[in-house]
Design an enzyme around this catalytic site. Structure first.
Site, PDB file in Angstrom:
ATOM      1  N   GLU A  83       0.824  -1.206   0.000  1.00  0.00           N
ATOM      2  CA  GLU A  83       0.000   0.000   0.000  1.00  0.00           C
ATOM      3  C   GLU A  83       0.864   1.265   0.000  1.00  0.00           C
ATOM      4  OE1 GLU A  83      -4.305  -0.393   1.753  1.00  0.00           O
ATOM      5  OE2 GLU A  83      -3.105   0.773   3.158  1.00  0.00           O
ATOM      6  N   HIS A 108       7.363 -26.800   1.007  1.00  0.00           N
ATOM      7  CA  HIS A 108       6.618 -27.849   0.295  1.00  0.00           C
ATOM      8  C   HIS A 108       5.555 -27.260  -0.616  1.00  0.00           C
ATOM      9  CE1 HIS A 108       8.415 -31.148   2.725  1.00  0.00           C
ATOM     10  NE2 HIS A 108       8.673 -30.106   3.497  1.00  0.00           N
ATOM     11  N   LYS A 119     -13.727   2.056  -2.779  1.00  0.00           N
ATOM     12  CA  LYS A 119     -14.673   2.498  -1.743  1.00  0.00           C
ATOM     13  C   LYS A 119     -15.773   3.332  -2.381  1.00  0.00           C
ATOM     14  CE  LYS A 119     -11.346   2.841   2.071  1.00  0.00           C
ATOM     15  NZ  LYS A 119     -10.656   3.771   2.933  1.00  0.00           N
TER      16      LYS A 119
HETATM   17  O1  PA5 Z   1      -2.954   2.201   5.871  1.00  0.00           O
HETATM   18  C1  PA5 Z   1      -4.050   2.683   5.786  1.00  0.00           C
HETATM   19  O2  PA5 Z   1      -4.270   3.906   5.950  1.00  0.00           O
HETATM   20  C2  PA5 Z   1      -5.256   1.815   5.471  1.00  0.00           C
HETATM   21  O3  PA5 Z   1      -4.899   0.494   5.326  1.00  0.00           O
HETATM   22  C3  PA5 Z   1      -6.279   1.939   6.593  1.00  0.00           C
HETATM   23  O4  PA5 Z   1      -5.699   1.521   7.789  1.00  0.00           O
HETATM   24  C4  PA5 Z   1      -7.533   1.125   6.309  1.00  0.00           C
HETATM   25  O5  PA5 Z   1      -8.065   1.487   5.083  1.00  0.00           O
HETATM   26  C5  PA5 Z   1      -8.561   1.336   7.408  1.00  0.00           C
HETATM   27  O6  PA5 Z   1      -8.861   2.691   7.536  1.00  0.00           O
HETATM   28  P1  PA5 Z   1      -9.546   3.285   8.811  1.00  0.00           P
HETATM   29  O7  PA5 Z   1      -8.641   3.078   9.967  1.00  0.00           O
HETATM   30  O8  PA5 Z   1      -9.754   4.712   8.490  1.00  0.00           O
HETATM   31  O9  PA5 Z   1     -10.844   2.543   9.005  1.00  0.00           O
END
Ligand code: PA5
Length: 461
Positions: free
Chosen positions: A314, A335, A450
Site C-alpha cells: 500500500e 513444500h 470504496k
Molecule cells: O494504511 C491505511 O491507511 C489503510 O490500510 C487503513 O488503515 C484502512 O483502510 C482502514 O482505515 P480506517 O482506519 O480509516 O478505518
C-alpha cells in the site's frame, strides 16, 4: 538496551545474479540522504505545518511514537497515554471474557501480528487461568463475511464481552457495519453497559467519533495526527488490544526505540534498516527483482509477514512501481513455494526472518524401541536443530541456484523483538519510497473501490 536484530547480506553477493559491494558503496550517500529526510527534514516540515504539495500527505509521525510515549510514561505516568491504555486494558480484562477488535487494514493487521507473535499459540482456546485472566481476542470488521460474523456472534452468546473498534477515518464501511451488528448483540447481552464496553480508537472527528459521543463511551483513544493507518501499530491502535492480551507494551516500544536509535546513529554498513532496504532496492534496480518473499521461519511471525505485505504494497505500489510482497512460512512453504523460489523466474529475493530463541522448552526427537521410520538416528536432536538444518539447506540450495537472499535475525518473537521488527520495516518502507521517488504515505488507489462500492449501494458519500 542494545538492539539484537541483525541483517546479513552475504546471500546477495552473487556473481551473475546478485549485487556487488561496489554497487552498495555507491548507494551509501543516497541511503544517508534518505535517512536524513526521514528523521530530520520530514520532522521539520511537520513541525512547521508547511508541507509542500509533492510531500502530501506526510504521515511520518510514527517515527516519534516510541520515544514520545515512553518519555511521557516515565515523566508523567499518571496522566500519560500509556497509563490510560494500561488502565483501560485492565478494565476490559476485569469485565470481559472476550474482546472483539473491529478494524481493517492498518487498523487490524498489526494487532493480529502482535497477538500471533507474542501470545501463546491457541491463546483463545486456553482456559481463563492459563490466559492469566486476559480476555480472548477476536477480530472482525476486516471483511464482509456473513458466516464468519455469525459464527463469532454465536460464540459470544454466553460470554461477557466488549468491543474495541479501530478506525482512523471513522468511516470505513466494513468496520462501521460490523460495529453496528456487534453493537446490537452487545446491547442485548449487556444492556446499559455500552459506554463502558465499547472502546473506540479513532481520529478526532468523523462518524465513529460522533457515534462514540452518542453512546457516551467512557474510554476513547485517538489515532495520533500525522500517523498513517498502516504505520499506526505502535499507537493505541495496536497497543490497546496488545495490553488487553497482557503483552508487555513498554517492552515493545523499547524495542522500537532501540531500532530508531540504531537507524539514526549507526553507519550504513551496520545499519539494519539501510542494509536491508539498500539491498532490496539495488536488486530491483540492477536485476529486475521486484518480488519480495518474506520467508519467516516461525509460525508466530506469519501475521507479521502479512502486516508487512500491506505496508509495502500500500505504501510503494504506486505509479507503476513498487515490489510485490509475499509472505511464506517455513518449513511449511518449502513444500509449496520453494520449487518456484529456486527454479522459477529470476524476479525474487528471499528475505529470511529467523529467531535465535524459542519461547518454550526445547523438544527433542524421542527414541523408540521399534524403529521402522528410522528416526532413531535423529533421537535426542532438538526440533530447533532440524529447523536450522532446513534453513541452512535451503539457503545453500538458493545460493547454488544463484538466487539472492537477505537474512534477518530476531532475538525471539517477544514484544521487544517485534517492536524492533515493526519499526525496522516501517523505516525501511519510508526510505525505500524516498529512493524510488514515491510518497510512501496515502493510498489513493484504495479510494476508488470504496467510492464505487458506495455508488453501487446507492449511498451518499
Ligand atoms: O494504511 C491505511 O491507511 C489503510 O490500510 C487503513 O488503515 C484502512 O483502510 C482502514 O482505515 P480506517 O482506519 O480509516 O478505518
Amino acid at each position: 538496551m542494545t538492539s539484537s536484530l541483525r541483517v546479513d547480506l552475504s546471500g546477495c553477493w552473487l556473481d551473475d545474479y546478485g549485487l556487488t559491494r561496489q554497487q552498495f558503496l555507491e548507494l551509501s550517500s543516497r541511503l544517508d540522504e534518505a535517512r536524513h529526510e526521514t528523521v530530520v527534514t520530514d520532522e521539520t516540515l511537520m513541525q512547521s505545518g508547511e508541507i509542500p504539495d509533492e510531500k502530501q500527505p506526510l504521515d511520518g509521525r510514527f517515527y516519534l511514537l516510541p520515544e514520545g510515549l515512553l518519555k511521557d510514561y516515565g515523566e508523567s505516568r499518571a496522566t500519560s497515554e500509556l497509563q490510560a491504555i494500561l488502565s483501560t486494558a485492565r478494565h476490559l480484562q476485569a469485565t470481559s471474557d472476550a474482546v472483539v477488535v473491529l478494524g481493517i487494514g492498518g487498523s487490524y493487521m498489526g494487532t493480529r501480528a502482535i497477538m500471533d507473535s507474542c501470545c501463546e499459540p491457541f491463546f483463545n482456546e486456553l482456559d481463563e487461568g492459563r490466559r492469566g485472566g486476559r480476555p480472548r481476542v477476536y477480530f472482525e470488521g476486516n471483511s464482509l463475511d456473513n458466516d464468519s460474523v455469525q459464527a463469532l456472534l454465536a460464540r459470544l452468546q454466553h460470554q461477557r464481552w466488549s468491543i474495541v473498534v479501530v478506525s482512523k477515518s471513522g468511516g470505513t464501511l466494513e468496520t462501521a457495519v460490523a460495529l453496528r451488528v456487534f453493537l446490537e448483540a452487545l446491547e442485548e447481552r449487556h444492556a446499559g453497559e455500552l459506554a463502558q464496553r465499547v472502546v473506540p480508537v479513532t481520529g478526532s472527528d468523523g462518524k465513529l467519533d460522533q457515534l462514540s459521543q452518542t453512546i457516551g463511551c467512557e474510554h476513547i483513544f485517538r489515532v495520533p495526527e500525522g500517523v498513517g493507518g498502516r504505520f499506526s501499530v505502535l499507537s493505541p491502535v495496536g497497543l490497546l488490544p496488545a495490553a488487553c492480551l497482557g503483552v508487555d507494551i513498554v517492552k515493545m516500544l523499547e524495542g522500537a526505540a532501540a531500532m530508531n536509535k540504531q537507524f539514526r546513529e549507526t553507519p550504513v554498513a551496520e545499519n539494519p534498516v539501510l542494509q536491508y532496504v539498500g539491498a532490496a532496492y539495488l536488486l530491483e534496480q540492477h536485476r529486475g527483482i521486484d518480488i519480495r518473499i518474506l520467508s519467516v521461519w516461525a509460525k508466530a511471525l506469519e501475521s507479521a509477514g502479512l502486516w508487512y505485505d500491506q505496508l509495502l504494497a500500500e505504501s510503494l505500489g504506486k505509479h507503476e512501481v513498487g515490489a510485490t510482497p509475499v509472505t511464506a512460512v517455513n518449513t511449511r512453504d518449502l513444500h509449496s513455494r520453494a520449487q518456484q523460489h529456486q527454479e522459477g523466474r529470476r524476479n525474487k529475493v528471499i528475505v529470511n526472518v529467523t529467531t535465535r530463541l524459542t519461547r518454550s522448552d526445547r523438544l527433542t526427537v524421542p527414541t523408540r524401541e521399534q524403529d521402522p521410520d528410522e528416526l532413531n538416528q535423529l533421537a535426542g536432536k532438538p526440533m530447533t536443530a532440524l529447523l536450522e538444518a532446513a534453513y541452512q539447506g535451503t539457503n545453500k540450495a538458493l545460493r547454488d541456484a544463484g538466487r539472492p537472499v537477505i537474512d534477518i535475525e530476531l532475538e525471539s518473537t517477544d514484544a521487544f523483538s517485534l517492536g524492533q521488527f515493526f519499526q525496522m520495516l516501517m523505516l525501511s518502507t519510508v526510505v525505500e519510497g524516498r529512493l524510488l521517488g514515491i510518497n510512501p504515505y496515502g493510498q489513493p488507489g484504495v479510494e476508488a473501490y470504496k467510492s464505487n462500492m458506495k455508488s453501487i449501494l446507492e449511498m451518499e458519500r
